[in-house]
Scaffold this motif. Structure first.
Motif, PDB file in Angstrom:
ATOM      1  N   GLY A  29       0.779  -1.233   0.000  1.00 54.69           N
ATOM      2  CA  GLY A  29       0.000   0.000   0.000  1.00 54.69           C
ATOM      3  C   GLY A  29       0.811   1.283   0.000  1.00 54.69           C
ATOM      4  O   GLY A  29       0.243   2.369   0.008  1.00 54.69           O
ATOM      5  N   PHE A  30       2.138   1.183  -0.015  1.00 53.06           N
ATOM      6  CA  PHE A  30       2.969   2.383  -0.040  1.00 53.06           C
ATOM      7  C   PHE A  30       3.011   2.977  -1.450  1.00 53.06           C
ATOM      8  O   PHE A  30       2.988   2.235  -2.432  1.00 53.06           O
ATOM      9  CB  PHE A  30       4.407   2.059   0.396  1.00 53.06           C
ATOM     10  CG  PHE A  30       4.568   1.841   1.866  1.00 53.06           C
ATOM     11  CD1 PHE A  30       4.850   2.903   2.716  1.00 53.06           C
ATOM     12  CD2 PHE A  30       4.463   0.565   2.399  1.00 53.06           C
ATOM     13  CE1 PHE A  30       5.013   2.693   4.070  1.00 53.06           C
ATOM     14  CE2 PHE A  30       4.626   0.352   3.757  1.00 53.06           C
ATOM     15  CZ  PHE A  30       4.904   1.422   4.602  1.00 53.06           C
ATOM     16  N   THR A  41      11.558   7.669  -1.140  1.00 54.44           N
ATOM     17  CA  THR A  41      10.709   7.565   0.047  1.00 54.44           C
ATOM     18  C   THR A  41       9.314   7.169  -0.387  1.00 54.44           C
ATOM     19  O   THR A  41       8.767   7.713  -1.340  1.00 54.44           O
ATOM     20  CB  THR A  41      10.691   8.882   0.839  1.00 54.44           C
ATOM     21  OG1 THR A  41      12.023   9.170   1.269  1.00 54.44           O
ATOM     22  CG2 THR A  41       9.793   8.776   2.067  1.00 54.44           C
ATOM     23  N   LEU A  42       8.767   6.208   0.331  1.00 51.14           N
ATOM     24  CA  LEU A  42       7.418   5.702   0.098  1.00 51.14           C
ATOM     25  C   LEU A  42       6.578   6.026   1.317  1.00 51.14           C
ATOM     26  O   LEU A  42       7.079   6.018   2.445  1.00 51.14           O
ATOM     27  CB  LEU A  42       7.453   4.194  -0.116  1.00 51.14           C
ATOM     28  CG  LEU A  42       8.460   3.677  -1.144  1.00 51.14           C
ATOM     29  CD1 LEU A  42       8.532   2.157  -1.086  1.00 51.14           C
ATOM     30  CD2 LEU A  42       8.110   4.156  -2.530  1.00 51.14           C
ATOM     31  N   ALA A  43       5.288   6.314   1.101  1.00 49.61           N
ATOM     32  CA  ALA A  43       4.400   6.662   2.214  1.00 49.61           C
ATOM     33  C   ALA A  43       3.042   6.014   2.023  1.00 49.61           C
ATOM     34  O   ALA A  43       2.634   5.689   0.907  1.00 49.61           O
ATOM     35  CB  ALA A  43       4.244   8.178   2.318  1.00 49.61           C
ATOM     36  N   SER A  44       2.344   5.889   3.125  1.00 50.13           N
ATOM     37  CA  SER A  44       0.967   5.413   3.096  1.00 50.13           C
ATOM     38  C   SER A  44       0.066   6.569   2.666  1.00 50.13           C
ATOM     39  O   SER A  44       0.112   7.638   3.275  1.00 50.13           O
ATOM     40  CB  SER A  44       0.558   4.944   4.497  1.00 50.13           C
ATOM     41  OG  SER A  44      -0.847   4.870   4.605  1.00 50.13           O
ATOM     42  N   PRO A  45      -0.773   6.378   1.663  1.00 49.71           N
ATOM     43  CA  PRO A  45      -1.691   7.447   1.268  1.00 49.71           C
ATOM     44  C   PRO A  45      -2.668   7.820   2.388  1.00 49.71           C
ATOM     45  O   PRO A  45      -3.040   8.980   2.530  1.00 49.71           O
ATOM     46  CB  PRO A  45      -2.439   6.875   0.067  1.00 49.71           C
ATOM     47  CG  PRO A  45      -1.593   5.759  -0.434  1.00 49.71           C
ATOM     48  CD  PRO A  45      -0.859   5.234   0.767  1.00 49.71           C
ATOM     49  N   ALA A  46      -3.050   6.846   3.198  1.00 50.60           N
ATOM     50  CA  ALA A  46      -3.999   7.099   4.279  1.00 50.60           C
ATOM     51  C   ALA A  46      -3.353   7.761   5.494  1.00 50.60           C
ATOM     52  O   ALA A  46      -4.017   8.443   6.261  1.00 50.60           O
ATOM     53  CB  ALA A  46      -4.659   5.786   4.701  1.00 50.60           C
ATOM     54  N   ALA A  50       3.462   7.649   7.828  1.00 53.70           N
ATOM     55  CA  ALA A  50       3.928   6.256   7.836  1.00 53.70           C
ATOM     56  C   ALA A  50       4.756   6.068   6.569  1.00 53.70           C
ATOM     57  O   ALA A  50       4.215   5.982   5.463  1.00 53.70           O
ATOM     58  CB  ALA A  50       2.749   5.291   7.870  1.00 53.70           C
ATOM     59  N   GLN A  51       6.091   6.066   6.728  1.00 51.02           N
ATOM     60  CA  GLN A  51       6.984   6.084   5.587  1.00 51.02           C
ATOM     61  C   GLN A  51       8.120   5.076   5.739  1.00 51.02           C
ATOM     62  O   GLN A  51       8.407   4.613   6.826  1.00 51.02           O
ATOM     63  CB  GLN A  51       7.603   7.478   5.410  1.00 51.02           C
ATOM     64  CG  GLN A  51       6.593   8.555   5.138  1.00 51.02           C
ATOM     65  CD  GLN A  51       7.231   9.908   4.913  1.00 51.02           C
ATOM     66  OE1 GLN A  51       8.423  10.094   5.118  1.00 51.02           O
ATOM     67  NE2 GLN A  51       6.434  10.863   4.482  1.00 51.02           N
ATOM     68  N   ILE A  52       8.776   4.822   4.606  1.00 54.23           N
ATOM     69  CA  ILE A  52       9.984   4.027   4.554  1.00 54.23           C
ATOM     70  C   ILE A  52      10.864   4.641   3.462  1.00 54.23           C
ATOM     71  O   ILE A  52      10.345   5.107   2.446  1.00 54.23           O
ATOM     72  CB  ILE A  52       9.667   2.539   4.259  1.00 54.23           C
ATOM     73  CG1 ILE A  52      10.896   1.676   4.410  1.00 54.23           C
ATOM     74  CG2 ILE A  52       9.019   2.353   2.921  1.00 54.23           C
ATOM     75  CD1 ILE A  52      10.583   0.188   4.445  1.00 54.23           C
ATOM     76  N   SER A  53      12.170   4.694   3.690  1.00 51.77           N
ATOM     77  CA  SER A  53      13.092   5.210   2.674  1.00 51.77           C
ATOM     78  C   SER A  53      14.043   4.111   2.239  1.00 51.77           C
ATOM     79  O   SER A  53      14.546   3.347   3.062  1.00 51.77           O
ATOM     80  CB  SER A  53      13.889   6.404   3.206  1.00 51.77           C
ATOM     81  OG  SER A  53      13.059   7.539   3.326  1.00 51.77           O
ATOM     82  N   LEU A  54      14.294   4.053   0.932  1.00 49.03           N
ATOM     83  CA  LEU A  54      15.178   3.068   0.321  1.00 49.03           C
ATOM     84  C   LEU A  54      16.379   3.822  -0.244  1.00 49.03           C
ATOM     85  O   LEU A  54      16.214   4.728  -1.056  1.00 49.03           O
ATOM     86  CB  LEU A  54      14.438   2.332  -0.797  1.00 49.03           C
ATOM     87  CG  LEU A  54      13.070   1.747  -0.431  1.00 49.03           C
ATOM     88  CD1 LEU A  54      12.344   1.264  -1.675  1.00 49.03           C
ATOM     89  CD2 LEU A  54      13.231   0.627   0.581  1.00 49.03           C
ATOM     90  N   PHE A  55      17.590   3.445   0.179  1.00 46.17           N
ATOM     91  CA  PHE A  55      18.817   4.124  -0.227  1.00 46.17           C
ATOM     92  C   PHE A  55      19.718   3.182  -1.020  1.00 46.17           C
ATOM     93  O   PHE A  55      19.976   2.069  -0.570  1.00 46.17           O
ATOM     94  CB  PHE A  55      19.640   4.528   1.011  1.00 46.17           C
ATOM     95  CG  PHE A  55      19.139   5.708   1.770  1.00 46.17           C
ATOM     96  CD1 PHE A  55      19.789   6.927   1.661  1.00 46.17           C
ATOM     97  CD2 PHE A  55      18.051   5.598   2.619  1.00 46.17           C
ATOM     98  CE1 PHE A  55      19.363   8.026   2.395  1.00 46.17           C
ATOM     99  CE2 PHE A  55      17.613   6.695   3.350  1.00 46.17           C
ATOM    100  CZ  PHE A  55      18.266   7.906   3.232  1.00 46.17           C
ATOM    101  N   THR A  56      20.243   3.652  -2.148  1.00 45.71           N
ATOM    102  CA  THR A  56      21.329   2.929  -2.807  1.00 45.71           C
ATOM    103  C   THR A  56      22.664   3.446  -2.295  1.00 45.71           C
ATOM    104  O   THR A  56      23.672   2.754  -2.364  1.00 45.71           O
ATOM    105  CB  THR A  56      21.286   3.069  -4.337  1.00 45.71           C
ATOM    106  OG1 THR A  56      21.304   4.453  -4.680  1.00 45.71           O
ATOM    107  CG2 THR A  56      20.056   2.401  -4.915  1.00 45.71           C
ATOM    108  N   GLU A  57      22.658   4.684  -1.781  1.00 48.91           N
ATOM    109  CA  GLU A  57      23.837   5.314  -1.194  1.00 48.91           C
ATOM    110  C   GLU A  57      23.380   6.564  -0.458  1.00 48.91           C
ATOM    111  O   GLU A  57      22.218   6.925  -0.524  1.00 48.91           O
ATOM    112  CB  GLU A  57      24.853   5.696  -2.287  1.00 48.91           C
ATOM    113  CG  GLU A  57      24.303   6.715  -3.281  1.00 48.91           C
ATOM    114  CD  GLU A  57      25.261   7.047  -4.400  1.00 48.91           C
ATOM    115  OE1 GLU A  57      26.421   7.384  -4.094  1.00 48.91           O
ATOM    116  OE2 GLU A  57      24.854   6.953  -5.572  1.00 48.91           O
ATOM    117  N   GLU A  58      24.296   7.213   0.214  1.00 51.60           N
ATOM    118  CA  GLU A  58      24.036   8.508   0.854  1.00 51.60           C
ATOM    119  C   GLU A  58      25.013   9.473   0.203  1.00 51.60           C
ATOM    120  O   GLU A  58      26.216   9.377   0.413  1.00 51.60           O
ATOM    121  CB  GLU A  58      24.242   8.409   2.367  1.00 51.60           C
ATOM    122  CG  GLU A  58      24.201   9.700   3.136  1.00 51.60           C
ATOM    123  CD  GLU A  58      22.998  10.587   2.921  1.00 51.60           C
ATOM    124  OE1 GLU A  58      23.117  11.563   2.156  1.00 51.60           O
ATOM    125  OE2 GLU A  58      21.938  10.330   3.509  1.00 51.60           O
TER     126      GLU A  58
END
Length: 120
Positions: A29-30, A41-46, A50-58
């Protein structure tokens, strides 16, 4: 001190794996709310906090942080962390994409990205 959100950060080994992870979390649902190429960064539309971040690098710091904590007043938190003697991994600074942040190491060795959005 006000905490606005906490975001787990997941290090991904490649752009292809990042796309696969983004698709997987889409099944839960993200939806994508930010994509800078090296971090998505992915978030819940509702519940947008409520998020999660995906990194290949900083790209602007020495390490990918384990989690991000958005606070209302990052300068006040920075002063408290400095006073505590905790290890600063990256000094407080403004980023060109609109956040002010620093990295600190927690007692277990995890790196925490503490930030605030400058437009708030």
């Amino acid at each position: 001190m006000t905490i606005r959100r906490i975001v787990p950060n997941i290090q991904i080994e490649s752009a292809e794996a990042l796309a696969q992870s983004r698709d997987f979390y889409g099944l839960l649902g993200f939806e994508e709310v930010m994509n800078m190429g090296w971090v998505t960064t992915l978030a819940s539309p509702a519940n947008p906090t409520a998020q999660i971040s995906l990194f290949t690098e900083e790209r602007t710091a020495p390490v990918v942080p384990d989690l991000s904590v958005e606070v209302e007043d990052v300068d006040a938190v920075y002063a408290q962390v400095i006073a505590s003697g905790a290890e600063i991994v990256r000094e407080l600074r403004d980023e060109e994409w609109g956040v002010r942040r620093f990295f600190v190491r927690d007692p277990g060795g995890r790196v925490v990205n503490v930030l605030t959005h400058k437009d708030r």
